[in-house]
Design a protein around this motif. Structure first.
Motif, mmCIF file in Angstrom:
data_model
loop_
_atom_site.group_PDB
_atom_site.id
_atom_site.type_symbol
_atom_site.label_atom_id
_atom_site.label_comp_id
_atom_site.label_asym_id
_atom_site.label_seq_id
_atom_site.Cartn_x
_atom_site.Cartn_y
_atom_site.Cartn_z
ATOM 1 N N GLN A 96 0.827 -1.203 0.000
ATOM 2 C CA GLN A 96 0.000 0.000 0.000
ATOM 3 C C GLN A 96 0.865 1.258 0.000
ATOM 4 N N LEU A 97 1.942 1.244 0.771
ATOM 5 C CA LEU A 97 2.864 2.383 0.812
ATOM 6 C C LEU A 97 3.496 2.611 -0.553
ATOM 7 N N ALA A 104 1.595 9.531 -5.507
ATOM 8 C CA ALA A 104 2.030 10.876 -5.130
ATOM 9 C C ALA A 104 3.097 11.413 -6.105
ATOM 10 N N VAL A 105 3.982 10.549 -6.546
ATOM 11 C CA VAL A 105 5.005 10.962 -7.509
ATOM 12 C C VAL A 105 4.342 11.372 -8.814
ATOM 13 N N GLN A 106 3.366 10.581 -9.270
ATOM 14 C CA GLN A 106 2.653 10.903 -10.500
ATOM 15 C C GLN A 106 1.907 12.239 -10.388
ATOM 16 N N ASN A 108 2.650 14.694 -8.453
ATOM 17 C CA ASN A 108 3.641 15.766 -8.404
ATOM 18 C C ASN A 108 4.182 16.066 -9.796
ATOM 19 N N LYS A 109 4.381 15.038 -10.622
ATOM 20 C CA LYS A 109 4.857 15.242 -11.996
ATOM 21 C C LYS A 109 3.802 15.967 -12.831
ATOM 22 N N ASN A 110 2.532 15.653 -12.588
ATOM 23 C CA ASN A 110 1.443 16.285 -13.351
ATOM 24 C C ASN A 110 1.307 17.766 -13.018
ATOM 25 N N LYS A 111 1.691 18.163 -11.811
ATOM 26 C CA LYS A 111 1.616 19.571 -11.416
ATOM 27 C C LYS A 111 2.677 20.393 -12.128
#
Length: 112
Positions: A96-97, A104-106, A108-111
């Motif tokens: 799950q982690l 969360a990485v995805q 952040n990349k989309n932002k």
């Protein structure tokens, strides 16, 4: 106290023989080539199980790669069963982690 599995063998996990009056509800498991990382994860996970009365680990000497994990459970609930459940729970938490971290990485990349 004698070992059920002799320490000379290359088994990763062995069980110290418990005293006869505690039965299967109180056991010490000996892990080879493991450290505080696994010990603390298992201890915390075991203590979340309502059937577990006590869970603690020690590393007897820093120069030896040996960890002792002591589990005491309520009567009728084997310590080995609690350990197996803890392994399953630790694995589920790790997966799950990993999933949450990837998400969360995805995000952040989309932002960017």
């Amino acid at each position: 106290m004698s070992l059920l599995t002799p320490p000379e063998t290359e088994h990763k996990l062995s069980v110290l023989e418990g005293d006869s009056k505690s039965g299967d509800s109180c056991r010490t498991f000996v892990f080879r080539k493991e450290s505080h990382t696994l010990g603390n994860c298992l201890r915390v996970t075991l203590l979340q199980n309502p059937q577990v009365v006590f869970a603690g680990y020690t590393i007897p000497h820093p120069s030896e790669e040996i960890m002792h994990l002591r589990i005491q459970t309520m009567d009728g609930y084997p310590a080995q069963t609690a350990l197996r459940k803890a392994f399953v729970d630790v694995k589920a938490n790790a997966l799950q982690l990993k999933k949450d971290f990837g998400l969360a990485v995805q995000q952040n990349k989309n932002k960017s």
